[in-house]
Design an enzyme around this catalytic site. Structure first.
Site, PDB file in Angstrom:
ATOM      1  N   HIS A  17     -11.264 -26.016  16.258  1.00 41.09           N
ATOM      2  CA  HIS A  17     -12.140 -25.113  15.502  1.00 41.09           C
ATOM      3  C   HIS A  17     -11.557 -23.695  15.504  1.00 41.09           C
ATOM      4  O   HIS A  17     -11.547 -23.019  14.480  1.00 41.09           O
ATOM      5  CB  HIS A  17     -13.537 -25.045  16.141  1.00 41.09           C
ATOM      6  N   LYS A  41     -28.107 -35.439  14.641  1.00 45.54           N
ATOM      7  CA  LYS A  41     -27.276 -35.527  15.841  1.00 45.54           C
ATOM      8  C   LYS A  41     -28.103 -35.060  17.028  1.00 45.54           C
ATOM      9  O   LYS A  41     -28.952 -34.199  16.888  1.00 45.54           O
ATOM     10  CB  LYS A  41     -26.050 -34.604  15.703  1.00 45.54           C
ATOM     11  N   ARG A  94      -8.544 -32.872   9.281  1.00 44.55           N
ATOM     12  CA  ARG A  94      -7.575 -33.342  10.269  1.00 44.55           C
ATOM     13  C   ARG A  94      -6.794 -34.543   9.772  1.00 44.55           C
ATOM     14  O   ARG A  94      -5.618 -34.670   9.990  1.00 44.55           O
ATOM     15  CB  ARG A  94      -8.286 -33.727  11.575  1.00 44.55           C
ATOM     16  N   SER A 132     -14.898 -32.753  19.094  1.00 44.06           N
ATOM     17  CA  SER A 132     -15.869 -32.420  20.135  1.00 44.06           C
ATOM     18  C   SER A 132     -16.336 -33.662  20.889  1.00 44.06           C
ATOM     19  O   SER A 132     -16.607 -33.595  22.091  1.00 44.06           O
ATOM     20  CB  SER A 132     -17.072 -31.698  19.521  1.00 44.06           C
TER      21      SER A 132
END
Ligand code: ADP
Length: 166
Positions: A17, A41, A94, A132
């Protein structure tokens, strides 16, 4: 004044990040790292904890960059972004696996707010495999995560899991 929003869950913020934030801060006059409340979440860190970790990480990693700030928002990203006067939303890409979801979101956001452009940035390749979820799992089982996250985050993870390193 070109303002960009970098939204995310940041549970917790990682060096991946931070790489995207640094790149954004070179492209835009102001970057708002915006913590999104995501009801789907159930995060490890509470919203105030995640915001504090973003702020501490920015102070630790980029003390000289004055055009980055942290904030939290509820509701629709596009509404928040327009209210802040932003012209861009930054997302990190990514791998191809990120693409489909990001593509859908970007097109929907463009439909909702045509003046807002989604910009995708790629991190340095050493952060391509970082997310994460992996960091939380490593920390949960007592693995050292320094090198993947700022010190403020590795300390917070250690406290969270009450793990003592020797
Ligand atoms: P979200 O739940 O919105 O995906 P995240 O905190 O997981 O929130 O990620 C926020 C943004 O940062 C996303 O665009 C994600 O693709 C990007 N991101 C996450 N990890 C990395 C990384 N290691 N390198 C580059 N971008 C990343």
């Amino acid at each position: 004044m070109k303002i960009a929003i970098y939204p995310g869950t940041f549970d917790p913020i990682t060096n991946g990040h931070l790489d995207i934030i640094a790149r954004s801060s070179e492209l835009f006059d102001e970057v708002i790292v915006a913590l999104a409340r995501n009801s789907q979440k159930s995060p490890l860190f509470t919203e105030p904890e995640r915001l504090m970790l973003i702020e501490r990480s920015l102070a630790e990693c980029y003390p000289e960059r004055t055009n980055i700030r942290a904030d939290a928002f509820h509701g629709l990203l596009v509404e928040y972004a327009v209210a802040k006067g932003a012209t861009a939303v930054v997302r990190g890409l990514r791998a191809m696996s990120d693409f489909e979801y990001e593509f859908q979101m970007a097109l929907m956001n463009r439909k909702l707010a045509p003046a807002l452009t989604t910009v995708f940035l790629m991190p340095h390749e050493e952060y391509t495999y970082l997310n994460s979820t992996i960091i939380r799992e490593l920390a949960r089982y007592g693995k050292d995560v320094t090198g993947f996250v700022p010190r403020a985050v590795s300390e917070a993870l250690r406290e969270k899991f009450e793990i003592k390193y020797h």
